[in-house]
Design a protein around this motif. Structure first.
Motif, PDB file in Angstrom:
ATOM      1  N   SER A   1      -9.639  -6.246 -13.654  1.00 58.03           N
ATOM      2  CA  SER A   1      -9.609  -7.486 -12.884  1.00 58.03           C
ATOM      3  C   SER A   1      -9.145  -7.212 -11.457  1.00 58.03           C
ATOM      4  O   SER A   1      -8.122  -6.557 -11.245  1.00 58.03           O
ATOM      5  CB  SER A   1      -8.655  -8.504 -13.554  1.00 58.03           C
ATOM      6  OG  SER A   1      -8.566  -9.673 -12.803  1.00 58.03           O
ATOM      7  N   GLY A   2      -9.975  -7.689 -10.464  1.00 55.92           N
ATOM      8  CA  GLY A   2      -9.655  -7.503  -9.057  1.00 55.92           C
ATOM      9  C   GLY A   2     -10.341  -6.310  -8.416  1.00 55.92           C
ATOM     10  O   GLY A   2     -10.299  -6.180  -7.182  1.00 55.92           O
ATOM     11  N   ASP A   3     -10.989  -5.432  -9.225  1.00 58.35           N
ATOM     12  CA  ASP A   3     -11.685  -4.282  -8.645  1.00 58.35           C
ATOM     13  C   ASP A   3     -12.914  -4.762  -7.870  1.00 58.35           C
ATOM     14  O   ASP A   3     -13.613  -5.677  -8.294  1.00 58.35           O
ATOM     15  CB  ASP A   3     -12.145  -3.312  -9.739  1.00 58.35           C
ATOM     16  CG  ASP A   3     -10.968  -2.578 -10.395  1.00 58.35           C
ATOM     17  OD1 ASP A   3      -9.837  -2.685  -9.845  1.00 58.35           O
ATOM     18  OD2 ASP A   3     -11.166  -1.990 -11.482  1.00 58.35           O
ATOM     19  N   VAL A   4     -13.189  -4.099  -6.720  1.00 56.06           N
ATOM     20  CA  VAL A   4     -14.354  -4.454  -5.908  1.00 56.06           C
ATOM     21  C   VAL A   4     -15.581  -3.824  -6.553  1.00 56.06           C
ATOM     22  O   VAL A   4     -15.632  -2.612  -6.780  1.00 56.06           O
ATOM     23  CB  VAL A   4     -14.208  -3.965  -4.462  1.00 56.06           C
ATOM     24  CG1 VAL A   4     -15.476  -4.280  -3.668  1.00 56.06           C
ATOM     25  CG2 VAL A   4     -12.991  -4.603  -3.805  1.00 56.06           C
ATOM     26  N   ILE A   5     -16.561  -4.699  -6.882  1.00 58.38           N
ATOM     27  CA  ILE A   5     -17.766  -4.194  -7.542  1.00 58.38           C
ATOM     28  C   ILE A   5     -19.002  -4.283  -6.639  1.00 58.38           C
ATOM     29  O   ILE A   5     -20.069  -3.773  -6.988  1.00 58.38           O
ATOM     30  CB  ILE A   5     -18.031  -4.980  -8.842  1.00 58.38           C
ATOM     31  CG1 ILE A   5     -18.232  -6.472  -8.517  1.00 58.38           C
ATOM     32  CG2 ILE A   5     -16.882  -4.821  -9.830  1.00 58.38           C
ATOM     33  CD1 ILE A   5     -18.661  -7.304  -9.716  1.00 58.38           C
ATOM     34  N   GLY A   6     -18.879  -4.946  -5.439  1.00 69.64           N
ATOM     35  CA  GLY A   6     -20.011  -5.067  -4.507  1.00 69.64           C
ATOM     36  C   GLY A   6     -19.600  -5.907  -3.322  1.00 69.64           C
ATOM     37  O   GLY A   6     -18.417  -6.221  -3.128  1.00 69.64           O
ATOM     38  N   ARG A   7     -20.659  -6.344  -2.525  1.00 66.52           N
ATOM     39  CA  ARG A   7     -20.369  -7.092  -1.306  1.00 66.52           C
ATOM     40  C   ARG A   7     -21.380  -8.221  -1.168  1.00 66.52           C
ATOM     41  O   ARG A   7     -22.521  -8.114  -1.651  1.00 66.52           O
ATOM     42  CB  ARG A   7     -20.407  -6.193  -0.088  1.00 66.52           C
ATOM     43  CG  ARG A   7     -19.259  -5.153  -0.137  1.00 66.52           C
ATOM     44  CD  ARG A   7     -19.165  -4.339   1.123  1.00 66.52           C
ATOM     45  NE  ARG A   7     -18.074  -3.357   1.040  1.00 66.52           N
ATOM     46  CZ  ARG A   7     -16.816  -3.584   1.327  1.00 66.52           C
ATOM     47  NH1 ARG A   7     -16.455  -4.793   1.757  1.00 66.52           N
ATOM     48  NH2 ARG A   7     -15.917  -2.625   1.225  1.00 66.52           N
ATOM     49  N   VAL A   8     -20.914  -9.292  -0.474  1.00 71.99           N
ATOM     50  CA  VAL A   8     -21.768 -10.468  -0.291  1.00 71.99           C
ATOM     51  C   VAL A   8     -22.967 -10.075   0.563  1.00 71.99           C
ATOM     52  O   VAL A   8     -22.856  -9.326   1.525  1.00 71.99           O
ATOM     53  CB  VAL A   8     -20.981 -11.606   0.373  1.00 71.99           C
ATOM     54  CG1 VAL A   8     -21.889 -12.798   0.702  1.00 71.99           C
ATOM     55  CG2 VAL A   8     -19.811 -12.044  -0.498  1.00 71.99           C
ATOM     56  N   GLY A   9     -24.165 -10.646   0.177  1.00 68.73           N
ATOM     57  CA  GLY A   9     -25.393 -10.370   0.928  1.00 68.73           C
ATOM     58  C   GLY A   9     -26.334 -11.555   0.853  1.00 68.73           C
ATOM     59  O   GLY A   9     -25.959 -12.652   0.394  1.00 68.73           O
ATOM     60  N   ALA A  10     -27.604 -11.301   1.265  1.00 68.35           N
ATOM     61  CA  ALA A  10     -28.632 -12.349   1.290  1.00 68.35           C
ATOM     62  C   ALA A  10     -29.935 -11.798   0.738  1.00 68.35           C
ATOM     63  O   ALA A  10     -31.011 -12.138   1.209  1.00 68.35           O
ATOM     64  CB  ALA A  10     -28.802 -12.889   2.675  1.00 68.35           C
ATOM     65  N   THR A  11     -29.841 -10.929  -0.245  1.00 65.24           N
ATOM     66  CA  THR A  11     -31.042 -10.332  -0.830  1.00 65.24           C
ATOM     67  C   THR A  11     -31.640 -11.271  -1.877  1.00 65.24           C
ATOM     68  O   THR A  11     -30.945 -12.079  -2.496  1.00 65.24           O
ATOM     69  CB  THR A  11     -30.689  -8.991  -1.502  1.00 65.24           C
ATOM     70  OG1 THR A  11     -29.709  -9.201  -2.509  1.00 65.24           O
ATOM     71  CG2 THR A  11     -30.161  -8.004  -0.482  1.00 65.24           C
ATOM     72  N   GLY A  12     -32.971 -11.141  -2.079  1.00 66.11           N
ATOM     73  CA  GLY A  12     -33.645 -11.998  -3.060  1.00 66.11           C
ATOM     74  C   GLY A  12     -34.048 -13.330  -2.463  1.00 66.11           C
ATOM     75  O   GLY A  12     -34.254 -13.470  -1.253  1.00 66.11           O
ATOM     76  N   ASN A  13     -34.162 -14.348  -3.295  1.00 66.35           N
ATOM     77  CA  ASN A  13     -34.608 -15.670  -2.859  1.00 66.35           C
ATOM     78  C   ASN A  13     -33.389 -16.462  -2.390  1.00 66.35           C
ATOM     79  O   ASN A  13     -32.716 -17.157  -3.195  1.00 66.35           O
ATOM     80  CB  ASN A  13     -35.304 -16.394  -4.030  1.00 66.35           C
ATOM     81  CG  ASN A  13     -35.917 -17.719  -3.618  1.00 66.35           C
ATOM     82  OD1 ASN A  13     -36.035 -18.001  -2.416  1.00 66.35           O
ATOM     83  ND2 ASN A  13     -36.284 -18.526  -4.600  1.00 66.35           N
TER      84      ASN A  13
END
Length: 349
Positions: free
Chosen positions: A305-317
């Motif tokens: 819990s709390g580990d960074v698994i990715g970052r906000v983006g705008a990929t896809g629809n």
């Protein structure tokens, strides 16, 4: 108009002033018959007289009164003798009659035995209806009757007072019982309400403690965000016809954290979802992180819990950078609303 003829004179023996015997007084018997009396015709007419004796009712009335005054209606010499009535001898019948004391219901009334089996006794009464004891004290029948009436009235008043007192006592007892029952019911209801209140308070406290504990093991996926889309919103931009997740708008590159400890089930491109990471929790629930700009984990990796698994983006629809979060309990294809699920695990959005 016919004239009245004077009544013929008749002689009679004078009545002794001392009302002498019938033998000393001589009367002439008059026996009128239907033939000797002619019907009276017209007004003020008198029938003819025969035998020298007046047929006038007035004279007859005078004779009757004189006879009664002398001691009875006298009869002429040679009249009918008086009728004698003979009584039968009832001595033989008397001997065959039963004793009155042996008759049922009668012997107890006339028995003068002091040991009366019926248990009834009464003071002897005088002819005036007064007991001998009252008569000896000079009590009259009226006074005795008045005393009995007063005594009966007092007894009735006493009985009425006793009945009224018993009814009042019964009503008071019933009222006391009803009041006690109401007090017991009120006390029971109060105790039940207090118990329920205490149970609810304890339940709330336990839930708060549970959520606080979960909050330590659960965390929000984005530290700073704005909710721009909720679950169930209708729209043509979604292939299902409605929004299937919860959108957290944030600048591109904002870190995405693991909401709870689990295992990365998928990490890669997912078409309209863009770059997506699927995190499987210990109870089988799957969390989908969609539209990421970059991925920091790979499939099969364990995270906390709390580990960074990715970052906000705008990929896809998409129309702008944000995190599209979906919750799939038990790994089922259809997701549920993420907002209540997050709150059930102690998180506030």
């Amino acid at each position: 108009m016919a004239s009245k003829r004077p009544a013929p004179e008749f002689s009679y023996a004078p009545i002794d002033e001392a009302f002498g015997s019938a033998d000393e007084q001589t009367w002439e018997e008059w026996n009128p018959t239907e033939e000797s009396i002619r019907p009276v015709r017209g007004r003020h007419r008198v029938a003819k007289q025969r035998g020298g004796l007046a047929r006038s009712s007035t004279v007859l009335g005078v004779g009757v009164i004189a006879a009664v005054g002398a001691g009875g209606i006298a009869t002429a010499q040679g009249g009918k003798p008086p009728v004698h009535i003979s009584m039968p001898d009832l001595s033989a019948v008397k001997d065959s009659l039963p004793d009155a004391k042996s008759l049922p219901g009668v012997g107890a009334l006339i028995s003068d035995d002091s040991d009366d089996s019926s248990g009834t006794s009464a003071s002897p009464l005088t002819e005036a209806g007064v007991s001998t004891a009252d008569a000896a004290q000079g009590t009259t029948a009226g006074e005795a009757l008045r005393a009995r009436i007063m005594q009966q009235a007092e007894q009735q008043q006493d009985q009425a007072a006793q009945a009224e007192a018993a009814a009042a006592e019964q009503a008071a007892a019933k009222k006391a019982a009803d009041d006690a029952a109401k007090e017991r019911d009120a006390a029971t209801a109060k105790a039940a309400a207090e118990k329920k209140k205490a149970e609810e308070a304890a339940k709330k406290k336990a839930e708060a403690e549970r959520l606080a504990k979960l909050a330590k093991s659960f965390t929000l996926p984005v530290s700073s965000y704005t909710i721009t889309g909720t679950f169930g919103q209708p729209g043509s931009m979604w292939s299902s016809g409605y929004h299937t997740g919860l959108d957290f708008a944030a600048p591109t590159g904002t870190p995405l954290k693991a909401i709870h400890s689990g295992t990365v089930k998928e990490a890669g491109w997912a078409g309209a979802y863009g770059y997506r990471t699927v995190l499987e929790l210990p109870d089988g629930t799957e969390l989908w992180y969609c539209h990421q700009s970059s991925l920091n984990v790979s499939a099969g990796q364990k995270v906390t819990s709390g580990d960074v698994i990715g970052r906000v983006g705008a990929t896809g629809n998409v129309t702008g950078p944000h995190l599209h979060l979906e919750v799939h309990p038990g790994g089922q294809a259809t997701g549920v609303d993420p907002a209540p699920w997050l709150r059930s695990n102690g998180l506030t959005i």
